[in-house]
Each structure stands twice: as C-alpha cells, then as structure tokens.
Design a protein around this motif. Structure first.
Motif, PDB file in Angstrom:
ATOM      1  N   HIS A  28     -52.434  29.911 -33.367  1.00 49.28           N
ATOM      2  CA  HIS A  28     -52.751  29.891 -32.372  1.00 49.28           C
ATOM      3  C   HIS A  28     -51.515  29.549 -31.489  1.00 49.28           C
ATOM      4  O   HIS A  28     -51.222  28.347 -31.303  1.00 49.28           O
ATOM      5  CB  HIS A  28     -54.374  29.300 -31.980  1.00 49.28           C
ATOM      6  CG  HIS A  28     -53.855  28.305 -32.017  1.00 49.28           C
ATOM      7  ND1 HIS A  28     -53.943  26.739 -30.266  1.00 49.28           N
ATOM      8  CD2 HIS A  28     -54.001  26.577 -32.706  1.00 49.28           C
ATOM      9  CE1 HIS A  28     -53.665  25.555 -31.111  1.00 49.28           C
ATOM     10  NE2 HIS A  28     -53.639  25.459 -32.451  1.00 49.28           N
ATOM     11  N   THR A  40     -52.509  33.984 -31.718  1.00 50.75           N
ATOM     12  CA  THR A  40     -53.488  34.382 -30.640  1.00 50.75           C
ATOM     13  C   THR A  40     -54.145  33.071 -30.017  1.00 50.75           C
ATOM     14  O   THR A  40     -53.599  31.892 -30.005  1.00 50.75           O
ATOM     15  CB  THR A  40     -54.951  33.537 -32.044  1.00 50.75           C
ATOM     16  OG1 THR A  40     -54.603  32.767 -32.922  1.00 50.75           O
ATOM     17  CG2 THR A  40     -54.946  35.011 -33.498  1.00 50.75           C
ATOM     18  N   GLU A  45     -58.230  29.128 -29.436  1.00 48.65           N
ATOM     19  CA  GLU A  45     -58.187  27.909 -30.605  1.00 48.65           C
ATOM     20  C   GLU A  45     -59.310  27.111 -30.313  1.00 48.65           C
ATOM     21  O   GLU A  45     -59.999  25.749 -30.759  1.00 48.65           O
ATOM     22  CB  GLU A  45     -57.059  27.701 -31.762  1.00 48.65           C
ATOM     23  CG  GLU A  45     -57.532  26.603 -33.608  1.00 48.65           C
ATOM     24  CD  GLU A  45     -58.105  25.647 -32.512  1.00 48.65           C
ATOM     25  OE1 GLU A  45     -58.145  24.675 -34.081  1.00 48.65           O
ATOM     26  OE2 GLU A  45     -57.357  25.155 -31.910  1.00 48.65           O
ATOM     27  N   GLY A  79     -62.231  28.899 -30.401  1.00 48.53           N
ATOM     28  CA  GLY A  79     -61.832  30.644 -31.663  1.00 48.53           C
ATOM     29  C   GLY A  79     -62.784  31.849 -31.270  1.00 48.53           C
ATOM     30  O   GLY A  79     -62.456  32.059 -32.056  1.00 48.53           O
ATOM     31  N   SER A  96     -60.299  24.716 -37.892  1.00 50.00           N
ATOM     32  CA  SER A  96     -59.531  25.564 -37.520  1.00 50.00           C
ATOM     33  C   SER A  96     -60.405  26.385 -37.068  1.00 50.00           C
ATOM     34  O   SER A  96     -61.297  27.092 -37.152  1.00 50.00           O
ATOM     35  CB  SER A  96     -58.348  25.046 -38.967  1.00 50.00           C
ATOM     36  OG  SER A  96     -58.379  25.718 -39.403  1.00 50.00           O
ATOM     37  N   ASP A  97     -59.498  27.503 -36.867  1.00 50.94           N
ATOM     38  CA  ASP A  97     -59.645  29.008 -36.773  1.00 50.94           C
ATOM     39  C   ASP A  97     -59.399  29.483 -38.450  1.00 50.94           C
ATOM     40  O   ASP A  97     -60.323  30.526 -38.257  1.00 50.94           O
ATOM     41  CB  ASP A  97     -58.680  29.920 -36.569  1.00 50.94           C
ATOM     42  CG  ASP A  97     -58.504  29.983 -35.585  1.00 50.94           C
ATOM     43  OD1 ASP A  97     -59.553  29.679 -34.137  1.00 50.94           O
ATOM     44  OD2 ASP A  97     -57.280  30.019 -34.368  1.00 50.94           O
TER      45      ASP A  97
END
Length: 472
Positions: A109, A172, A175, A179, A413-414
C-alpha cells in the motif's frame, strides 16, 4: 468456536524453526547500484503526500515511470482506479514467469496516515537523513517496504531473471482507511489482475530489534479481524424531577459492567502455539515455562499469560466498549442509551458466534444488540513446514541463527481481503524496527539507514526464493 488442537502441523513448524544449525552461509551484500535505486525510490515516495485526501495518483505515476524505464512493457504495468474515486489509483506490475503455478502476489500500500508538520522535528513529506536514520511519513509504514519491493523487482528484471511463476506487485491505496477502495476493490472488481497462489505482504510480520540487538523475525500467518456492535437500551423517559429505577443509562451501564468482567474462551491457533514456543527462549522463570506450555496447547498456562493485555489478545477473542451516547436533555430521563462495542476476533470466529456469546455475557433479553460494521471470513494461512523452511533459509542466509517464527497480528492489514478470497497470505517485512521505539503513524517516523539497505537485500532474496521452482 473451534476446539483447541495440538496436531502435527505445529510440531512440524517447530522442527523447522529449530534448524538454525543448518543455516546457509552469508551471501554478498546488496550492490551500491541497487542500494541507490531503493533509496531514490524511497525519497520519491516520501516526497508525495499520499494521505487519503491527497490520494495515490502521483506515487503511482512515479513508480510506473521507473518500471517503464527498466523495460517493463506497458501491458504489464496496469493502472486502475474506481471511476468514482479517481484519486485512489493502483499500479499492478507483473514480471512474467514460466507458467509453473499460480502467481506470487505482493501487497504494497502507498497511502499513509496524515502528518502535521508542526508536530515533527523534520519535514514529514520528504526524506531526511540524520544520525543514521531515514525520516519521513510512511518510512516505516510502508514506503520503505514499497521501495525495497520495487527495487527487488527492478533488480530481477535487470539480471534477466525469469521466475518459475509470475511475480505480481500491487501498489495500492486506502489501507490506512480500511482497504475497501484498494486491495478490497481489486479483489472484488479486478480479481484477474491479482489472482495468486501465494501472497506476501510486507506490511505485516515483524523484523525486531530488542535493546539494540536483532531479536527475531516473525512471519505473519494470521490476523484478527473486527466486528462492531451497537448495544442499546430504551425507556419511555420522563421528567428528571421524578427519577425511577428503570433508567436507560443505568440499565446499559449494568450490562457493560458485565461485559467488562467477561472473558471469551481461550483458543490456541497453530500460529499462536508456534509463536509462544519460539518466544519462550527470550524469557525466564514462570513466564518462560508458561510460554513453553502454551506451545504444547496448555490452556491453563495461556490463562496465566493472559493477565497481560498483549498476551490476552493473542489467545482469545476480545470485545471492548469504545464509545457511549445517552440521553437527550439535561432535565429529562434518558429515553435511549447506546454503546459501541468493538470485537477483535480470532481467525475462524464469525460475527454470529461472537454476537451469541455477547448475548450470554450481557444476560439481558431487553438489550438490543446489532451489528454496525460486519467482518468477513478470516482464515489462518497455515504455517507449514515447507513455507517456514523457505523463510528460515532466507533469513539465515543474512542473519544465521536468528529465531524465525509464525505470528498473529492483533490488528488488520490488506491480507484480510486476499485470505478471505482464498489466497494464502503471509507477512514479508524487510525493515527491522526497535520494539521499544516503533514510530509507525507517529511523530518523526523513521527507519534505520543500514537496516533499510539490508532490508533491500532481504526483499530481493525472499522474492527470488518464493518465485523459484518448488516454492509453495
């Protein structure tokens, strides 16, 4: 809820972790060229404010330009964004392999939590090198990791390396704000871009220093997810001059006091058992004995350790009241009282199970308990002997004998999106930090310059190891 199990898996993992004597010899350090590349990428990323309000478009453009210059074809540099949120874009980079198995996916991220310049002693949105440290918002979480992963991929490309399977890196947004608009959106709408057989997430796991010495390397194999409930009591109310015992605030308070005294059952996952078996070597006395016992599935020992809030979060689901709202006027009896309750659930627990246990704890049929933020599937990614063996081999190639162990994060987290989608996901942190001074999200966030250089080499070796023939 699942019962505690011992199983052969935990024993196999512990046997792998005990293989320090078979550590590979040290390999050459990172080259000056690759060191400079990683540091330059870090500087570029730190100079861009990628907090949610600003978005990730500029960071994506900078990274895409670097990969283009290195010879990655445009078809393998895909930029995507939700049309309704054009500031939150992602870059999906692919290094094509020989088609041996499903791809290896990295989650990286780009977004950061906001930083106020007046709170910092250095400018938060630029790279400042001082006294052997690299400062900047996101240096630890996780632009230092982004830079190491990007540099590793560029190095493999320059060396002409063709992996057994495709290597995909998804840079990405979002997050830090949940996310859903980053990896969550990719999984829902562009699964074909990131579908993988194995996921590595450098935003999770732990490379730890304790008291100035390198202590251990933790491989995140699972994490808690959370569900939020609203507990509500209601009443017809009335004038404050004529109080009655059936008061909505008092009733809710009594319910919350019962919750405060309640403990969810202990459940020891394979990850948690292996984690404590490894952590025991850093302790002495009764605490060491209890950790070893937890490694063997001893629930009573886990209950003793759970007197510490950090340990408690490892061995059971937890629920805590975080916000209160009650009454509507100073001179009126309350007609309504509400409490927000957040529950952090162990892998495998569900919202429905947790809600049912809460109802038992409250023991109040009149209390209304509703889900305000649901969770999703949250399986544990198995810490298999084969997988942990690769981690151990790579870690020991740089730091012979260092303890390597699975770990569960109490936060999320992601990886929660990829695990829920059926993709086994594991931590892959490259930048070691001090357990006594972890500054992610805080003032003067920083990483040690020499550890960042070592982290770049580690990220390269790990990427190569998990994309080779025979990798899980």
């Amino acid at each position: 809820m699942a019962k505690n199990t011992t199983g052969a898996l935990g024993i196999a993992v512990l046997a792998t972790l005990a293989s320090a004597a078979m550590a590979a010899p040290r390999q050459p350090a990172v080259s000056p060229q690759d060191e400079a590349t990683a540091k330059a990428i870090l500087g570029e990323l730190l100079s861009i404010d990628t907090s949610y309000e600003k978005g990730t478009v500029a960071a994506v453009q900078v990274l895409r330009a670097r990969f283009q210059a290195a010879g990655f074809p445009d078809a393998d540099l895909v930029v995507v964004a939700d049309p309704s949120l054009p500031k939150q874009s992602s870059l999906v980079v692919k290094l094509k392999g020989r088609g041996h198995g499903k791809p290896l996916l990295y989650l990286c991220h780009l977004d950061v939590v906001p930083a106020k310049p007046e709170d910092w002693t250095v400018p938060p949105y630029e790279l400042t090198e001082k006294d052997g440290w690299l400062y900047g918002r996101g240096s630890l979480d996780m632009k230092g990791e982004d830079a190491n992963v990007a540099a590793a991929l560029l190095r493999l490309k320059r060396e002409g390396y063709v992996p057994a399977r495709d290597i995909i890196v998804a840079f990405t947004p979002d997050e830090e704000t949940g996310g859903q608009q980053g990896v969550g959106w990719l999984v829902r709408t562009h699964r074909e871009l990131i579908d993988a057989g194995l996921v590595l997430n450098p935003d999770s796991g732990t490379g730890a220093f304790r008291n100035g010495k390198r202590a251990f390397y933790g491989v995140q194999t699972s994490e808690k997810t959370y569900v939020t409930f609203m507990a509500e009591t209601t009443n017809k109310g009335g004038h404050s001059s004529e109080p009655r015992p059936d008061n909505a605030i008092y009733e809710l308070t009594a319910d919350l006091n019962r919750l405060g005294a309640f403990k969810f059952p202990i459940r020891l996952t394979d990850t948690v058992r292996a984690f404590y078996a490894a952590q025991a070597r850093f302790e002495t006395g009764a605490r060491q004995a209890d950790m070893r016992a937890v490694g063997n599935g001893d629930v009573a020992a886990a209950e003793r350790l759970a007197a510490d809030p950090t340990d408690n979060a490892q061995v059971r689901t937890t629920c805590v009241t975080t916000m209160l709202e009650a009454g509507h006027a100073e001179n009126a009896l309350p007609q309504r009282a509400r409490a927000t309750i957040q529950c952090r659930m162990l892998p495998g627990d569900t919202d429905e199970q947790t809600q049912a246990i809460l109802r038992q704890a409250f023991a109040d049929p009149a209390l209304k308990l509703t889900v305000t933020r649901a969770s999703g599937p949250n399986p544990e990614s198995p810490p298999t002997a084969a997988l942990m063996g690769i981690y151990t081999r790579v870690v020991h190639s740089m730091w012979p004998g260092l303890t390597v162990m699975p770990s569960m994060d109490a936060g999320a987290s992601d990886s929660k999106f990829t695990r829920a989608a059926g993709m086994p996901s594991y931590g892959a942190a490259s930048n070691f930090f001090d357990l006594e001074d972890m500054r992610a999200h805080g003032q003067d966030e920083r990483i040690k310059a020499d550890r960042f250089i070592e982290g770049g080499e580690f990220a390269y070796r790990l990427m190569k190891a998990f994309s080779a023939d025979g990798a899980p």
